[in-house]
Design a protein around this motif. Structure first.
Motif, PDB file in Angstrom:
ATOM      1  N   GLN A 103       0.937  -1.236  -0.061  1.00 41.11           N
ATOM      2  CA  GLN A 103      -0.051  -0.122  -0.018  1.00 41.11           C
ATOM      3  C   GLN A 103       0.872   1.160   0.051  1.00 41.11           C
ATOM      4  O   GLN A 103       0.196   2.286  -0.328  1.00 41.11           O
ATOM      5  CB  GLN A 103      -0.872  -0.018   1.336  1.00 41.11           C
ATOM      6  CG  GLN A 103      -2.150  -1.164   1.349  1.00 41.11           C
ATOM      7  CD  GLN A 103      -2.730  -1.029   0.166  1.00 41.11           C
ATOM      8  OE1 GLN A 103      -3.447   0.214   0.020  1.00 41.11           O
ATOM      9  NE2 GLN A 103      -3.101  -2.173  -0.753  1.00 41.11           N
ATOM     10  N   ARG A 120       2.450   5.562  -4.334  1.00 40.81           N
ATOM     11  CA  ARG A 120       1.359   5.282  -4.084  1.00 40.81           C
ATOM     12  C   ARG A 120       1.327   5.130  -2.392  1.00 40.81           C
ATOM     13  O   ARG A 120       2.159   4.607  -1.822  1.00 40.81           O
ATOM     14  CB  ARG A 120       1.168   3.526  -4.366  1.00 40.81           C
ATOM     15  CG  ARG A 120      -0.161   3.030  -3.816  1.00 40.81           C
ATOM     16  CD  ARG A 120      -0.798   1.704  -4.171  1.00 40.81           C
ATOM     17  NE  ARG A 120      -1.979   1.464  -3.506  1.00 40.81           N
ATOM     18  CZ  ARG A 120      -2.676   0.256  -3.564  1.00 40.81           C
ATOM     19  NH1 ARG A 120      -2.271  -0.494  -4.593  1.00 40.81           N
ATOM     20  NH2 ARG A 120      -3.885  -0.231  -3.080  1.00 40.81           N
ATOM     21  N   SER A 123      -4.734   4.436  -1.113  1.00 35.73           N
ATOM     22  CA  SER A 123      -5.673   4.598  -2.161  1.00 35.73           C
ATOM     23  C   SER A 123      -5.240   5.656  -3.131  1.00 35.73           C
ATOM     24  O   SER A 123      -5.874   5.823  -4.251  1.00 35.73           O
ATOM     25  CB  SER A 123      -7.276   4.873  -1.771  1.00 35.73           C
ATOM     26  OG  SER A 123      -7.289   6.188  -1.364  1.00 35.73           O
ATOM     27  N   ASP A 124      -4.409   6.593  -2.919  1.00 35.08           N
ATOM     28  CA  ASP A 124      -3.971   7.787  -3.743  1.00 35.08           C
ATOM     29  C   ASP A 124      -2.572   7.233  -4.379  1.00 35.08           C
ATOM     30  O   ASP A 124      -1.704   6.585  -4.016  1.00 35.08           O
ATOM     31  CB  ASP A 124      -3.363   8.772  -2.777  1.00 35.08           C
ATOM     32  CG  ASP A 124      -4.496   9.540  -2.344  1.00 35.08           C
ATOM     33  OD1 ASP A 124      -5.650   9.747  -2.883  1.00 35.08           O
ATOM     34  OD2 ASP A 124      -4.388   9.951  -0.862  1.00 35.08           O
ATOM     35  N   THR A 139      -7.488   7.651  -7.768  1.00 37.49           N
ATOM     36  CA  THR A 139      -7.985   7.113  -6.560  1.00 37.49           C
ATOM     37  C   THR A 139      -8.190   5.788  -6.659  1.00 37.49           C
ATOM     38  O   THR A 139      -9.297   5.342  -7.529  1.00 37.49           O
ATOM     39  CB  THR A 139      -9.296   7.745  -6.050  1.00 37.49           C
ATOM     40  OG1 THR A 139      -8.865   9.258  -5.797  1.00 37.49           O
ATOM     41  CG2 THR A 139      -9.574   7.331  -4.699  1.00 37.49           C
ATOM     42  N   LEU A 140      -7.729   4.829  -6.115  1.00 41.80           N
ATOM     43  CA  LEU A 140      -7.801   3.475  -6.296  1.00 41.80           C
ATOM     44  C   LEU A 140      -8.907   2.952  -5.274  1.00 41.80           C
ATOM     45  O   LEU A 140      -9.118   3.440  -4.335  1.00 41.80           O
ATOM     46  CB  LEU A 140      -6.669   2.425  -5.850  1.00 41.80           C
ATOM     47  CG  LEU A 140      -5.310   2.869  -6.724  1.00 41.80           C
ATOM     48  CD1 LEU A 140      -3.936   2.367  -6.255  1.00 41.80           C
ATOM     49  CD2 LEU A 140      -5.323   2.722  -8.188  1.00 41.80           C
ATOM     50  N   ALA A 142     -11.062   0.962  -2.490  1.00 42.06           N
ATOM     51  CA  ALA A 142     -10.400   0.375  -1.223  1.00 42.06           C
ATOM     52  C   ALA A 142      -9.828  -0.741  -1.171  1.00 42.06           C
ATOM     53  O   ALA A 142      -9.038  -0.916  -0.310  1.00 42.06           O
ATOM     54  CB  ALA A 142     -11.711   0.616   0.004  1.00 42.06           C
ATOM     55  N   SER A 144      -8.227  -2.906  -3.421  1.00 40.36           N
ATOM     56  CA  SER A 144      -7.970  -2.787  -4.886  1.00 40.36           C
ATOM     57  C   SER A 144      -7.214  -4.312  -5.199  1.00 40.36           C
ATOM     58  O   SER A 144      -6.426  -4.911  -4.458  1.00 40.36           O
ATOM     59  CB  SER A 144      -6.686  -1.931  -5.476  1.00 40.36           C
ATOM     60  OG  SER A 144      -6.104  -2.365  -6.626  1.00 40.36           O
ATOM     61  N   LYS A 267     -11.904   7.829 -10.833  1.00 37.84           N
ATOM     62  CA  LYS A 267     -11.928   7.175  -9.563  1.00 37.84           C
ATOM     63  C   LYS A 267     -12.240   5.674  -9.865  1.00 37.84           C
ATOM     64  O   LYS A 267     -13.078   5.271 -10.472  1.00 37.84           O
ATOM     65  CB  LYS A 267     -13.094   7.529  -8.681  1.00 37.84           C
ATOM     66  CG  LYS A 267     -13.062   7.046  -7.426  1.00 37.84           C
ATOM     67  CD  LYS A 267     -13.944   7.540  -6.360  1.00 37.84           C
ATOM     68  CE  LYS A 267     -13.908   6.995  -5.060  1.00 37.84           C
ATOM     69  NZ  LYS A 267     -14.715   7.626  -4.034  1.00 37.84           N
ATOM     70  N   GLY A 268     -11.007   4.787  -9.297  1.00 32.43           N
ATOM     71  CA  GLY A 268     -11.317   3.303  -9.206  1.00 32.43           C
ATOM     72  C   GLY A 268     -10.718   2.592 -10.508  1.00 32.43           C
ATOM     73  O   GLY A 268     -10.276   1.427 -10.602  1.00 32.43           O
TER      74      GLY A 268
END
Length: 382
Positions: A103, A120, A123-124, A139-140, A142, A144, A267-268
């Motif tokens: 992470q 990274r 989530s950023d 933004t990944l 929660a 991933s 996002k995501g």
């Protein structure tokens, strides 16, 4: 071992392609170690060590060098002064790496003209170029499915650390690969075992892959890829220094410097928003023809890209810097030699470790093989 570790049993040709497309001197980072510095271990034991290694927090400096025998092409400037990630395809480069679990990680490509970072932090995800004064923020999810930024999404699809390169090489292990050891060595001041992977099929352009495995941590410290018949590595990536002290949390906090143009990704998804006028189309999955080190990946370009080169569209002609949609792709393809045969016609790129064929009907074929092998596959997959 081979039953419980499928990655050691079956070849993943796409991973091999990524490895061979990546391609100091060897003596700078790797030198013979004194006999008896490490207890003896077999090749099978080293493979298990690599598979079971649990990377702990670390930071270090990495030297990456590529001499793939590529012709001079537009948009492939690999000069050592460049800090563009796509420049890793050739030349010599220095990178800094910080790792504190999946992470939190950071990679910085250092150049005389600037720096490019991939950061990274939870989530950023940030991609930043000091030279362009531009950053992209994504933004990944929660949870991933990717433990880390996917290297295949970075320019040139190149491994950026010894761990990435070794993982790709290990995925290629199957009965087509001879695995041996070659004593021990010193890499970045640490004692390491030398593991040698040699393709059994002599028609592969890859002659040998050499991995230096840390004697106590069991992580790869260096990876070298040799073209067939060559005594010098065509590609080399390895640590020149490494510390297993946990990096400071500040290394993973990124704030765009004043004046930076920031682009927010979707996002995501890890992608920018597509223009509303261009409907998104699912990507066609590549096919794999053959097995082992001589397998060929066959993909189809999107229709709009396949029609771009040589069609006179804005930005496609050599020397056109107008920023057309396919400018960089068109410049590269138009600079490649034209070829034709019973399979059709197209353009070919040949390096010391790999070949790529782009056909006029929109197919892309690539592998660690000669162009003749690609022509044969192109004729059989029309």
């Amino acid at each position: 071992m081979f039953t419980s570790r499928p990655a050691l049993r079956w070849l993943a040709p796409a991973a091999v392609l990524a490895l061979v497309l990546t391609a100091g001197t060897a003596g700078t980072m790797l030198r013979a170690d004194a006999a008896g510095a490490l207890p003896s271990r077999t090749a099978a034991q080293l493979l298990v060590d690599l598979q079971k290694a649990d990377p702990v927090p670390f930071s270090g400096t990495v030297s990456q060098q590529s001499d793939l025998g590529l012709p001079e092409l537009p948009a492939l400037d690999g000069g050592g002064g460049s800090s563009d990630l796509s420049s890793l395809v050739s030349g010599s480069h220095t990178l800094r790496v910080w790792y504190d679990g999946p992470q939190r990680l950071r990679l910085a490509l250092l150049g005389t003209l600037g720096e490019s970072d991939v950061v990274r932090n939870g989530s950023d995800l940030w991609l930043w170029s000091s030279q362009d004064r531009a950053a992209t923020h994504r933004t990944l999810p929660a949870k991933s499915k990717h433990a880390a930024p996917d290297p295949s999404k970075l320019p040139a699809d190149l491994p950026k650390t010894p761990q990435e390169a070794a993982d790709q090489a290990l995925k290629a292990l199957d009965p087509t690969t001879k695995v041996t050891t070659d004593g021990t060595a010193k890499v970045a001041g640490r004692s390491a075992y030398l593991l040698i992977l040699t393709p059994r099929d002599a028609s592969s352009l890859v002659g040998q892959v050499r991995l230096a495995v840390d004697g106590t941590r069991h992580i790869p410290l260096q990876v070298q890829v040799f073209a067939k018949g060559s005594s010098e590595p065509a590609f080399q990536v390895g640590f020149t220094s490494i510390s297993f002290t946990r990096p400071s949390a500040d290394q993973f906090r990124f704030t765009p410097p004043p004046g930076t143009k920031v682009t927010e990704g979707e996002k995501g998804s890890g992608r920018r928003h597509a223009p509303k006028s261009v409907p998104a189309k699912p990507a066609e999955q590549p096919r794999v023809v053959g097995k082992g080190w001589t397998s060929v990946v066959v993909a189809t370009m999107p229709a709009e890209q396949a029609a771009a080169p040589g069609k006179g569209k804005q930005g496609d002609q050599p020397g056109d810097r107008s920023g057309g949609q396919f400018g960089q792709l068109g410049q590269v393809l138009n600079a490649l030699p034209k070829v034709s045969g019973s399979w059709g016609s197209g353009r070919v790129l040949k390096g010391s470790l790999f070949s790529v064929l782009v056909t006029d009907d929109g197919r892309v074929l690539a592998g660690a093989v000669s162009p003749d092998r690609l022509y044969a596959v192109a004729g059989s997959t029309k």
